[in-house]
Design an enzyme around this catalytic site. Structure first.
Site, PDB file in Angstrom:
ATOM      1  N   ASN A   9     -14.813 -26.945  20.045  1.00 20.71           N
ATOM      2  CA  ASN A   9     -13.244 -26.207  19.760  1.00 20.71           C
ATOM      3  C   ASN A   9     -13.326 -25.897  18.214  1.00 20.71           C
ATOM      4  O   ASN A   9     -12.923 -26.686  17.325  1.00 20.71           O
ATOM      5  CB  ASN A   9     -12.283 -26.966  20.087  1.00 20.71           C
ATOM      6  CG  ASN A   9     -10.726 -26.176  20.035  1.00 20.71           C
ATOM      7  OD1 ASN A   9     -10.852 -24.900  19.605  1.00 20.71           O
ATOM      8  ND2 ASN A   9      -9.824 -26.956  20.128  1.00 20.71           N
ATOM      9  N   TRP A  10     -13.910 -24.652  17.860  1.00 23.54           N
ATOM     10  CA  TRP A  10     -13.895 -24.211  16.497  1.00 23.54           C
ATOM     11  C   TRP A  10     -12.694 -24.160  15.881  1.00 23.54           C
ATOM     12  O   TRP A  10     -12.618 -23.886  14.715  1.00 23.54           O
ATOM     13  CB  TRP A  10     -14.906 -23.017  16.419  1.00 23.54           C
ATOM     14  CG  TRP A  10     -16.129 -23.138  16.554  1.00 23.54           C
ATOM     15  CD1 TRP A  10     -16.989 -24.462  17.239  1.00 23.54           C
ATOM     16  CD2 TRP A  10     -17.344 -22.257  16.552  1.00 23.54           C
ATOM     17  NE1 TRP A  10     -18.154 -24.174  17.286  1.00 23.54           N
ATOM     18  CE2 TRP A  10     -18.574 -23.117  16.999  1.00 23.54           C
ATOM     19  CE3 TRP A  10     -17.465 -20.973  16.398  1.00 23.54           C
ATOM     20  CZ2 TRP A  10     -19.801 -22.355  17.055  1.00 23.54           C
ATOM     21  CZ3 TRP A  10     -18.694 -20.463  16.323  1.00 23.54           C
ATOM     22  CH2 TRP A  10     -19.820 -21.091  16.595  1.00 23.54           C
ATOM     23  N   LYS A  11     -11.557 -24.084  16.585  1.00 20.15           N
ATOM     24  CA  LYS A  11     -10.370 -23.706  16.178  1.00 20.15           C
ATOM     25  C   LYS A  11     -10.234 -22.492  15.311  1.00 20.15           C
ATOM     26  O   LYS A  11     -10.968 -21.488  15.457  1.00 20.15           O
ATOM     27  CB  LYS A  11      -9.828 -24.884  15.604  1.00 20.15           C
ATOM     28  CG  LYS A  11      -9.646 -26.024  16.324  1.00 20.15           C
ATOM     29  CD  LYS A  11      -8.852 -27.339  15.967  1.00 20.15           C
ATOM     30  CE  LYS A  11      -8.970 -28.301  16.925  1.00 20.15           C
ATOM     31  NZ  LYS A  11      -8.121 -29.320  16.714  1.00 20.15           N
ATOM     32  N   HIS A  97      -3.688 -26.126  24.695  1.00 19.47           N
ATOM     33  CA  HIS A  97      -4.227 -26.937  23.496  1.00 19.47           C
ATOM     34  C   HIS A  97      -2.880 -27.565  22.920  1.00 19.47           C
ATOM     35  O   HIS A  97      -2.003 -26.811  23.073  1.00 19.47           O
ATOM     36  CB  HIS A  97      -4.935 -26.205  22.676  1.00 19.47           C
ATOM     37  CG  HIS A  97      -5.671 -27.418  21.777  1.00 19.47           C
ATOM     38  ND1 HIS A  97      -4.999 -27.812  20.387  1.00 19.47           N
ATOM     39  CD2 HIS A  97      -6.669 -28.034  21.743  1.00 19.47           C
ATOM     40  CE1 HIS A  97      -5.570 -28.781  19.905  1.00 19.47           C
ATOM     41  NE2 HIS A  97      -6.706 -28.855  20.654  1.00 19.47           N
ATOM     42  N   GLU A  99      -1.801 -28.042  19.956  1.00 18.64           N
ATOM     43  CA  GLU A  99      -1.642 -27.179  18.791  1.00 18.64           C
ATOM     44  C   GLU A  99      -0.928 -26.023  19.306  1.00 18.64           C
ATOM     45  O   GLU A  99       0.077 -25.394  18.510  1.00 18.64           O
ATOM     46  CB  GLU A  99      -2.809 -26.639  18.028  1.00 18.64           C
ATOM     47  CG  GLU A  99      -3.416 -27.921  17.201  1.00 18.64           C
ATOM     48  CD  GLU A  99      -4.839 -27.891  16.864  1.00 18.64           C
ATOM     49  OE1 GLU A  99      -5.704 -27.059  17.038  1.00 18.64           O
ATOM     50  OE2 GLU A  99      -5.429 -28.965  16.538  1.00 18.64           O
ATOM     51  N   GLU A 169      -6.285 -35.057  25.697  1.00 15.35           N
ATOM     52  CA  GLU A 169      -6.435 -34.968  24.125  1.00 15.35           C
ATOM     53  C   GLU A 169      -5.311 -35.831  23.562  1.00 15.35           C
ATOM     54  O   GLU A 169      -4.031 -35.139  23.390  1.00 15.35           O
ATOM     55  CB  GLU A 169      -6.599 -33.829  23.631  1.00 15.35           C
ATOM     56  CG  GLU A 169      -7.818 -33.036  24.013  1.00 15.35           C
ATOM     57  CD  GLU A 169      -8.134 -31.958  22.993  1.00 15.35           C
ATOM     58  OE1 GLU A 169      -9.325 -32.097  22.605  1.00 15.35           O
ATOM     59  OE2 GLU A 169      -7.493 -31.120  22.567  1.00 15.35           O
ATOM     60  N   GLY A 175      -7.908 -34.625  15.187  1.00 17.43           N
ATOM     61  CA  GLY A 175      -8.046 -34.422  13.629  1.00 17.43           C
ATOM     62  C   GLY A 175      -7.656 -35.421  12.968  1.00 17.43           C
ATOM     63  O   GLY A 175      -7.695 -35.414  11.489  1.00 17.43           O
ATOM     64  N   SER A 215     -10.964 -36.674  17.789  1.00 16.73           N
ATOM     65  CA  SER A 215     -12.042 -37.276  16.790  1.00 16.73           C
ATOM     66  C   SER A 215     -13.131 -37.775  17.366  1.00 16.73           C
ATOM     67  O   SER A 215     -13.821 -38.712  16.982  1.00 16.73           O
ATOM     68  CB  SER A 215     -11.087 -38.356  16.191  1.00 16.73           C
ATOM     69  OG  SER A 215     -10.118 -37.776  15.353  1.00 16.73           O
ATOM     70  N   GLY A 236     -13.516 -31.038  18.220  1.00 20.52           N
ATOM     71  CA  GLY A 236     -13.023 -30.088  17.267  1.00 20.52           C
ATOM     72  C   GLY A 236     -13.925 -30.351  16.147  1.00 20.52           C
ATOM     73  O   GLY A 236     -15.020 -29.705  15.648  1.00 20.52           O
ATOM     74  N   GLY A 237     -13.550 -30.985  14.812  1.00 22.67           N
ATOM     75  CA  GLY A 237     -13.983 -31.006  13.678  1.00 22.67           C
ATOM     76  C   GLY A 237     -15.591 -31.088  13.769  1.00 22.67           C
ATOM     77  O   GLY A 237     -16.397 -30.508  13.032  1.00 22.67           O
TER      78      GLY A 237
HETATM   79  P1  PGA Z   1     -11.136 -33.215  16.704  1.00 20.25           P
HETATM   80  O1  PGA Z   1     -10.217 -31.920  17.827  1.00 20.25           O
HETATM   81  O2  PGA Z   1     -12.310 -33.424  17.619  1.00 20.25           O
HETATM   82  O3  PGA Z   1     -11.061 -32.413  15.385  1.00 20.25           O
HETATM   83  O4  PGA Z   1      -9.985 -34.367  16.772  1.00 20.25           O
HETATM   84  C1  PGA Z   1     -10.291 -31.797  19.063  1.00 20.25           C
HETATM   85  C2  PGA Z   1      -9.384 -30.649  19.485  1.00 20.25           C
HETATM   86  O5  PGA Z   1      -8.145 -30.475  19.140  1.00 20.25           O
HETATM   87  O6  PGA Z   1      -9.879 -30.153  20.543  1.00 20.25           O
END
Ligand code: PGA
Length: 256
Positions: A9-11, A97, A99, A169, A175, A215, A236-237
């Protein structure tokens, strides 16, 4: 029976040239994908076609959008429809998601509509669920996640739920560098599968890939993915660094 999946997930990160550079590194570096495993890249809208071109030579990499509209088409300035995604051959879309739920106030019923619109275009949703910290602290996460699933997915038919993809999640782990322990992940994944089984039966529940997100990194992926109900991760990250993400892919269990 169900796929083991490493989904990135590059966001809202990367410029076009950085995105293409990362895609090119993955196109050459992702070589260890076994049958029954799958690699999915959740790419920002403007880069979908650019990245698609970069990874075209690698049959193991599939693209996902990170969202789609809850309307079919029409005068909705700034929105991107499932139909548009289908028209550029995007097979997956991340829906719900945390967010998007938190910052853009997406509701259970809007998410149900998005799921329907995606499926109508043969796009498989990667449906996200997960509890915030205050819910975990009162140990009510099971009921919280169950409600997310019931209100946005339980109108689906058995055929639509077969081989579905859900990402659990926990919001307190996204994050933050704080991961759920592999036992906490397994406990919730087993709960999700049991909730699905209560509505759709065991066979369908067993066909659903349930990914863990929050994470995930190269250093913890093997331990988390080793759990029987954890079918890979939504990352994500760590997915923004090619070597990290490749190592996460290589941590997947064999597909069954
Ligand atoms: P993260 O994000 O790996 O940076 O914690 C995961 C996500 O929100 O899909």
């Amino acid at each position: 029976m169900r796929k083991q999946i490493a989904a990135a997930n590059w966001k809202m990160n990367l410029t076009a040239s950085q995105a293409q550079e990362l895609a090119a590194a993955l196109a050459t570096g992702v070589t260890q994908v076994q049958p029954g495993q799958q690699v999915i890249l959740g790419v920002p809208f403007p880069y979908l076609v650019l990245v698609q071109n970069k990874v075209a030579g690698n049959k193991n990499i599939f693209l996902s959008a990170q969202n789609c509209a809850d309307k079919k088409n029409g005068a909705y300035t700034g929105e991107t429809s499932a139909e548009m995604l289908h028209s550029i051959s995007i097979p997956y879309v991340i829906i719900g998601h945390s967010e998007r739920r938190e910052y853009y106030h997406e509701t259970h019923s809007q998410l149900a509509t998005k799921v329907d619109l995606a499926l109508a275009q043969d796009i498989q949703p990667i449906f996200c669920c997960g509890e915030p910290l205050h819910v975990r602290e009162t140990n009510t996460q099971n009921v919280f996640v169950e409600k997310q699933l019931k209100e946005s997915l339980f109108h689906l038919s058995d055929a639509q739920m077969k081989n579905f993809i859900i990402a659990y999640e926990p919001i307190w782990a996204i994050g933050t560098g704080k991961t759920a322990s592999s036992d906490q992940a397994q406990e919730m994944h087993a709960h999700i599968r049991q909730v699905l089984a209560s509505k759709y039966g065991n066979e369908t529940a067993e066909s659903v890939s349930i990914l863990y997100g929050g994470s995930v990194k190269a250093a913890n992926a093997t331990e988390i993915f080793s759990k029987p109900d954890v079918d890979g991760g939504l990352v994500g990250g760590a997915s923004l660094v090619a070597t990290e993400f490749i190592s996460i892919i290589e941590s997947l269990k064999p597909g069954s």
